[in-house]
Design an enzyme around this catalytic site. Structure first.
Site, PDB file in Angstrom:
ATOM      1  N   ASP A  85      69.839 -37.583  -1.896  1.00  0.00           N
ATOM      2  CA  ASP A  85      68.395 -37.378  -1.781  1.00  0.00           C
ATOM      3  C   ASP A  85      67.764 -38.761  -1.722  1.00  0.00           C
ATOM      4  O   ASP A  85      68.426 -39.783  -1.975  1.00  0.00           O
ATOM      5  CB  ASP A  85      67.891 -36.563  -2.996  1.00  0.00           C
ATOM      6  CG  ASP A  85      66.401 -36.248  -2.936  1.00  0.00           C
ATOM      7  OD1 ASP A  85      65.810 -36.326  -1.831  1.00  0.00           O
ATOM      8  OD2 ASP A  85      65.821 -35.915  -3.996  1.00  0.00           O
ATOM      9  N   CYS A 101      68.525 -32.652   0.791  1.00  0.00           N
ATOM     10  CA  CYS A 101      67.430 -31.675   0.748  1.00  0.00           C
ATOM     11  C   CYS A 101      66.369 -31.953   1.800  1.00  0.00           C
ATOM     12  O   CYS A 101      65.603 -31.063   2.139  1.00  0.00           O
ATOM     13  CB  CYS A 101      66.805 -31.655  -0.648  1.00  0.00           C
ATOM     14  SG  CYS A 101      66.129 -33.250  -1.137  1.00  0.00           S
ATOM     15  N   GLN A 108      64.937 -25.317  -3.942  1.00  0.00           N
ATOM     16  CA  GLN A 108      65.922 -26.110  -3.216  1.00  0.00           C
ATOM     17  C   GLN A 108      67.324 -25.761  -3.712  1.00  0.00           C
ATOM     18  O   GLN A 108      68.257 -25.602  -2.923  1.00  0.00           O
ATOM     19  CB  GLN A 108      65.636 -27.607  -3.422  1.00  0.00           C
ATOM     20  CG  GLN A 108      66.552 -28.523  -2.649  1.00  0.00           C
ATOM     21  CD  GLN A 108      66.308 -28.432  -1.147  1.00  0.00           C
ATOM     22  OE1 GLN A 108      65.181 -28.553  -0.695  1.00  0.00           O
ATOM     23  NE2 GLN A 108      67.357 -28.205  -0.379  1.00  0.00           N
ATOM     24  N   ARG A 145      53.514 -26.860  -6.101  1.00  0.00           N
ATOM     25  CA  ARG A 145      54.241 -28.144  -6.030  1.00  0.00           C
ATOM     26  C   ARG A 145      53.389 -29.162  -6.774  1.00  0.00           C
ATOM     27  O   ARG A 145      52.265 -29.451  -6.364  1.00  0.00           O
ATOM     28  CB  ARG A 145      54.453 -28.560  -4.574  1.00  0.00           C
ATOM     29  CG  ARG A 145      54.855 -30.002  -4.436  1.00  0.00           C
ATOM     30  CD  ARG A 145      55.393 -30.347  -3.076  1.00  0.00           C
ATOM     31  NE  ARG A 145      56.718 -29.794  -2.900  1.00  0.00           N
ATOM     32  CZ  ARG A 145      57.571 -30.171  -1.949  1.00  0.00           C
ATOM     33  NH1 ARG A 145      57.233 -31.103  -1.086  1.00  0.00           N
ATOM     34  NH2 ARG A 145      58.764 -29.626  -1.860  1.00  0.00           N
ATOM     35  N   HIS A 187      63.710 -28.723  -8.891  1.00  0.00           N
ATOM     36  CA  HIS A 187      63.366 -28.197  -7.555  1.00  0.00           C
ATOM     37  C   HIS A 187      64.191 -26.913  -7.373  1.00  0.00           C
ATOM     38  O   HIS A 187      65.134 -26.865  -6.581  1.00  0.00           O
ATOM     39  CB  HIS A 187      63.696 -29.249  -6.495  1.00  0.00           C
ATOM     40  CG  HIS A 187      63.038 -29.021  -5.172  1.00  0.00           C
ATOM     41  ND1 HIS A 187      62.237 -27.932  -4.891  1.00  0.00           N
ATOM     42  CD2 HIS A 187      63.071 -29.756  -4.018  1.00  0.00           C
ATOM     43  CE1 HIS A 187      61.804 -28.017  -3.650  1.00  0.00           C
ATOM     44  NE2 HIS A 187      62.294 -29.108  -3.100  1.00  0.00           N
ATOM     45  N   ARG A 241      66.217 -22.526   2.986  1.00  0.00           N
ATOM     46  CA  ARG A 241      65.001 -22.484   2.169  1.00  0.00           C
ATOM     47  C   ARG A 241      64.257 -21.177   2.447  1.00  0.00           C
ATOM     48  O   ARG A 241      63.745 -20.522   1.534  1.00  0.00           O
ATOM     49  CB  ARG A 241      64.085 -23.686   2.481  1.00  0.00           C
ATOM     50  CG  ARG A 241      64.637 -25.039   2.061  1.00  0.00           C
ATOM     51  CD  ARG A 241      64.769 -25.181   0.554  1.00  0.00           C
ATOM     52  NE  ARG A 241      63.519 -24.934  -0.137  1.00  0.00           N
ATOM     53  CZ  ARG A 241      62.570 -25.857  -0.328  1.00  0.00           C
ATOM     54  NH1 ARG A 241      62.751 -27.094   0.064  1.00  0.00           N
ATOM     55  NH2 ARG A 241      61.442 -25.557  -0.981  1.00  0.00           N
TER      56      ARG A 241
HETATM   57  N1   CP Z   1      63.196 -30.333   0.651  1.00  0.00           N
HETATM   58  C1   CP Z   1      61.872 -30.139   0.527  1.00  0.00           C
HETATM   59  O1   CP Z   1      61.379 -29.648  -0.490  1.00  0.00           O
HETATM   60  O2   CP Z   1      61.158 -30.508   1.630  1.00  0.00           O
HETATM   61  P1   CP Z   1      59.568 -30.643   1.693  1.00  0.00           P
HETATM   62  O3   CP Z   1      59.183 -31.756   0.762  1.00  0.00           O
HETATM   63  O4   CP Z   1      59.271 -30.986   3.136  1.00  0.00           O
HETATM   64  O5   CP Z   1      58.947 -29.346   1.279  1.00  0.00           O
HETATM   65  N1  NVA Z   2      63.345 -35.918  -4.975  1.00  0.00           N
HETATM   66  C1  NVA Z   2      62.423 -35.735  -3.886  1.00  0.00           C
HETATM   67  C2  NVA Z   2      62.638 -34.416  -3.216  1.00  0.00           C
HETATM   68  C3  NVA Z   2      61.771 -34.159  -2.026  1.00  0.00           C
HETATM   69  C4  NVA Z   2      61.960 -32.789  -1.437  1.00  0.00           C
HETATM   70  C5  NVA Z   2      61.000 -35.864  -4.403  1.00  0.00           C
HETATM   71  O1  NVA Z   2      60.718 -35.354  -5.497  1.00  0.00           O
HETATM   72  O2  NVA Z   2      60.184 -36.469  -3.722  1.00  0.00           O
END
Ligand code: CP
Ligand code: NVA
Length: 307
Positions: A225, A265, A133, A103, A130, A293
């Protein structure tokens, strides 16, 4: 050649469908108590530059359920690109683990990891995409509605990483994706072009608008989101001024006669992009999505790692 899972646009549409079919059958088996460990003794290194609840927990528990093991590397610990180069970290982790999940802030970092790693690299969220997701989201829609083709999904809010996954994957799967965003917060033009090309082959469609009311009129599914993604925190106050018309609330739901479900999400900012009444309401699919997920990523891991 090793395969990666860095962006949905790298997949062939058939490959995305194969992963979804695998997720459906693996979830069915798991729920029925047929729990064969499909990846015994396999290991996953998980690099996090940002916080996470779902991604971290679902990958960790997913690897355990598959008979393997996951190692969590916190932002402070690994300091990707600072303590050592991405190329060096990728080569070292490839000697310990069978796959790497990352990430990151900049999408180019996960692309670099994939380039240097000799094992599959999975994008656990970047500023561009993502994809894990996306798989969970398509699995959720498939299981709720029994199909993906011709489903009309309207996304409301910021043209971000999550919308990019929905546009690309949805277009591959023959869905009709409407993105309602303020004009200055549209998805990247390159992503829209790729999605339009995919939609031409699949019979789906991509529509951009700034009008949230028009966008929900024909929708089967609404999606939103956060207005401020991780890494954009200094813009939060300005964004709160721009986005309120895109909030999913009961008044907006009343504008769409065909709406079957609402998705997010998570994490949700209740009272901003979604109200409590909708998030906790009868048409909320939020918890299915979060659960999926786990099932979606187990399928991605098996797809990438099984001989
Ligand atoms: N939706 C999602 O990716 O959640 P987290 O940021 O908690 O991993
Ligand atoms: N768009 C958000 C998604 C979090 C799961 C971010 O990137 O923070």
């Amino acid at each position: 050649m090793k395969r990666d899972f860095v962006a949905l646009e790298d997949l062939r549409p058939e490959e995305l469908r194969e992963i979804l079919d695998l997720a459906v059958s693996m979830k069915r088996d798991w729920v029925a108590g047929r729990r064969a460990p499909l990846l015994p003794e396999r290991t996953l290194s998980m690099i996090f530059q940002k916080p996470s609840l779902r991604t971290r927990t679902s990958f960790d528990i997913g690897m355990y359920q598959l008979g393997g093991h996951a190692v969590y590397l916190s932002p402070d610990e690994i300091q990707l690109g600072h303590r050592e180069s991405i190329a060096d970290a990728a080569r070292v982790l490839s000697r310990y683990s069978d796959a790497i999940m990352a990430r990151v802030f900049a999408h180019s970092d996960v692309v670099d990891l994939a380039r240097w790693a000799s094992v599959p690299v999975i994008n656990g969220l970047s500023d561009y995409d993502h994809p894990c997701q996306g798989v969970a989201d398509f699995l959720t829609i498939l299981q709720r509605l029994g199909q993906l083709k011709d489903v009309r999904l309207t996304y409301l809010g910021d043209g971000n990483n999550v919308l990019h996954s929905l546009l690309i994957g949805g277009a591959m799967l023959g869905m009709h994706i409407v993105a309602a965003t303020p004009v200055d917060y549209r998805p990247l033009p390159g992503v829209v072009q790729k999605a339009e090309a995919l939609a031409r082959s699949s019979g789906g469609s991509v529509t951009l608008t700034a009008d949230p009311i028009e966008a929900v009129r024909e929708a089967h599914v609404l999606y939103t989101d956060t207005w401020t993604s991780m890494g954009q925190e200094e813009e939060a106050a300005a964004r709160r001024q721009v986005f309120p018309a895109y909030q999913i609330n009961d008044a907006l739901l009343a504008r769409g006669a065909a709406i079957e479900g609402v998705m997010h999400c998570l994490p949700a900012h209740r009272g901003e992009e979604i109200t409590d009444a909708v998030a906790d309401g009868e048409r909320s699919w939020l918890w299915d999505q979060a659960e999926n997920r786990l099932h979606g990523q187990k399928a991605i891991l098996v797809h990438l790692l099984k001989e």
